[in-house]
Design an enzyme around this catalytic site. Structure first.
Site, PDB file in Angstrom:
ATOM      1  N   LYS A  15      49.065 -12.785  50.507  1.00  0.00           N
ATOM      2  CA  LYS A  15      49.473 -11.372  50.380  1.00  0.00           C
ATOM      3  C   LYS A  15      48.921 -10.527  51.528  1.00  0.00           C
ATOM      4  CE  LYS A  15      47.592 -10.664  46.311  1.00  0.00           C
ATOM      5  NZ  LYS A  15      46.949 -11.943  45.958  1.00  0.00           N
ATOM      6  N   ARG A  90      47.917  -5.144  39.004  1.00  0.00           N
ATOM      7  CA  ARG A  90      47.509  -6.539  38.822  1.00  0.00           C
ATOM      8  C   ARG A  90      47.291  -6.888  37.349  1.00  0.00           C
ATOM      9  NH1 ARG A  90      43.128  -9.435  42.762  1.00  0.00           N
ATOM     10  NH2 ARG A  90      44.241  -8.288  44.333  1.00  0.00           N
ATOM     11  N   ARG A 129      39.279 -19.861  54.694  1.00  0.00           N
ATOM     12  CA  ARG A 129      39.663 -18.527  55.168  1.00  0.00           C
ATOM     13  C   ARG A 129      38.503 -17.820  55.871  1.00  0.00           C
ATOM     14  NH1 ARG A 129      42.673 -14.610  51.029  1.00  0.00           N
ATOM     15  NH2 ARG A 129      40.902 -14.918  49.642  1.00  0.00           N
ATOM     16  N   ARG A 162      34.710 -14.531  53.043  1.00  0.00           N
ATOM     17  CA  ARG A 162      34.581 -13.537  51.988  1.00  0.00           C
ATOM     18  C   ARG A 162      33.581 -14.036  50.960  1.00  0.00           C
ATOM     19  NH1 ARG A 162      40.232 -11.424  49.727  1.00  0.00           N
ATOM     20  NH2 ARG A 162      39.167 -11.897  47.777  1.00  0.00           N
ATOM     21  N   ARG A 173      38.734 -16.545  39.569  1.00  0.00           N
ATOM     22  CA  ARG A 173      39.816 -15.675  40.064  1.00  0.00           C
ATOM     23  C   ARG A 173      41.181 -16.247  39.685  1.00  0.00           C
ATOM     24  NH1 ARG A 173      37.973 -15.714  45.906  1.00  0.00           N
ATOM     25  NH2 ARG A 173      39.876 -14.615  46.491  1.00  0.00           N
TER      26      ARG A 173
HETATM   27  P1  ADP Z   1      42.298 -11.899  45.906  1.00  0.00           P
HETATM   28  O1  ADP Z   1      43.730 -11.529  45.674  1.00  0.00           O
HETATM   29  O2  ADP Z   1      42.172 -13.047  46.835  1.00  0.00           O
HETATM   30  O3  ADP Z   1      41.490 -12.070  44.645  1.00  0.00           O
HETATM   31  P2  ADP Z   1      41.608  -9.160  46.724  1.00  0.00           P
HETATM   32  O4  ADP Z   1      40.951  -8.799  47.999  1.00  0.00           O
HETATM   33  O5  ADP Z   1      42.983  -8.661  46.483  1.00  0.00           O
HETATM   34  O6  ADP Z   1      41.570 -10.751  46.680  1.00  0.00           O
HETATM   35  O7  ADP Z   1      40.704  -8.714  45.485  1.00  0.00           O
HETATM   36  C1  ADP Z   1      39.322  -9.006  45.426  1.00  0.00           C
HETATM   37  C2  ADP Z   1      38.758  -8.546  44.090  1.00  0.00           C
HETATM   38  O8  ADP Z   1      38.934  -7.113  43.945  1.00  0.00           O
HETATM   39  C3  ADP Z   1      39.420  -9.124  42.843  1.00  0.00           C
HETATM   40  O9  ADP Z   1      38.892 -10.392  42.509  1.00  0.00           O
HETATM   41  C4  ADP Z   1      39.087  -8.048  41.797  1.00  0.00           C
HETATM   42  O10 ADP Z   1      37.762  -8.155  41.338  1.00  0.00           O
HETATM   43  C5  ADP Z   1      39.189  -6.758  42.587  1.00  0.00           C
HETATM   44  N1  ADP Z   1      40.553  -6.158  42.484  1.00  0.00           N
HETATM   45  C6  ADP Z   1      41.429  -5.945  43.497  1.00  0.00           C
HETATM   46  N2  ADP Z   1      42.561  -5.367  43.062  1.00  0.00           N
HETATM   47  C7  ADP Z   1      42.407  -5.220  41.704  1.00  0.00           C
HETATM   48  C8  ADP Z   1      43.232  -4.694  40.660  1.00  0.00           C
HETATM   49  N3  ADP Z   1      44.455  -4.180  40.901  1.00  0.00           N
HETATM   50  N4  ADP Z   1      42.741  -4.699  39.399  1.00  0.00           N
HETATM   51  C9  ADP Z   1      41.519  -5.171  39.121  1.00  0.00           C
HETATM   52  N5  ADP Z   1      40.695  -5.694  40.063  1.00  0.00           N
HETATM   53  C10 ADP Z   1      41.124  -5.724  41.329  1.00  0.00           C
END
Ligand code: ADP
Length: 218
Positions: A15, A90, A129, A162, A173
């Protein structure tokens, strides 16, 4: 109406990389809610302190906090000609609030891009990554290594893993994704295009562009 592209897919589905490509091609404003929460944590704000434990464990942050951060972001960026959302909504709760409070208010035409990727590939991608914290470029030690070891091609900054790209957190996750985020595919079905995210990044991008044109988004 303003185009609003939502990228949906499991952690490691690409993404973030596709968001960057779409941004330079379409000139839309982009947001990664993951970056929003990481910058709160880095700044040690009161929200940052509250959400840090969730990130460390690989769990989703509570809906009300993410919604608050997202609403502030879109208000600050409402003059954009379009939006690309990486990581929001999400959960079903976030999607209801998005439809109820945001779509009408900002006059959005929503198109969801669902990146479908096989599980083995997701895990190996996350374990290899590397990211640039300054310009957000994403690398991969096997499929897209930087030209110089651990250094960003774009801005020269040192690259990092990360914190949550470790085997234990990745499992959590993925579980969080399966139980809380995967139901959004059904929720957005009418406005959704499924893309084969196993393919190399350029092919994924061209498939996304085709999908968007069929939805007449640009
Ligand atoms: P990934 O999709 O690889 O998990 P992101 O950088 O999108 O990585 O998100 C990292 C973390 O940020 C998630 O594991 C979560 O804890 C938090 N997060 C991001 N977006 C949301 C969301 N819309 N709702 C809840 N938590 C979120």
């Amino acid at each position: 109406m303003k185009p609003c592209i939502i990228l949906l897919g499991p952690p490691g589905s690409g993404k973030g990389s596709q968001t960057e490509k779409l941004k330079s091609f379409l000139g839309f404003q982009t947001v990664s809610t993951g970056d929003l929460v990481r910058s709160q944590i880095k700044g040690q704000t009161s929200i940052g302190l509250e959400i840090e434990p969730f990130l460390k464990e690989g769990r989703l942050v509570p809906d009300e906090l993410i919604v608050q951060l997202f609403k502030e972001w879109i208000k600050d960026n409402q003059d954009a000609k379009g939006f690309i959302l990486d990581g929001f909504p999400r959960t079903l709760e976030q999607a209801y609030i998005f439809n109820k409070d945001i779509v009408g208010k900002f006059n959005l035409k929503v198109q969801v891009i669902y990146l479908e990727v096989s599980v083995d590939l997701l895990i190996s991608r996350m374990l290899t990554r590397l990211i640039c914290n300054k310009c957000k470029a994403v690398y991969n030690t096997t499929s897209k290594p930087p030209k110089h070891l651990n250094q960003c091609d774009e801005c020269g900054e040192a690259l990092e893993r990360r914190q949550d790209d470790n085997p234990e957190t990745i499992v959590t996750r993925n579980k969080e994704y399966m139980s809380l985020t995967a139901p959004l595919v059904e929720f957005f079905l009418e406005n959704l295009v499924t893309i084969n995210g196993d393919q190399d990044s350029e092919k994924v991008f061209s498939d996304i562009m085709k999908g968007l044109n069929n939805g007449n988004l640009n």
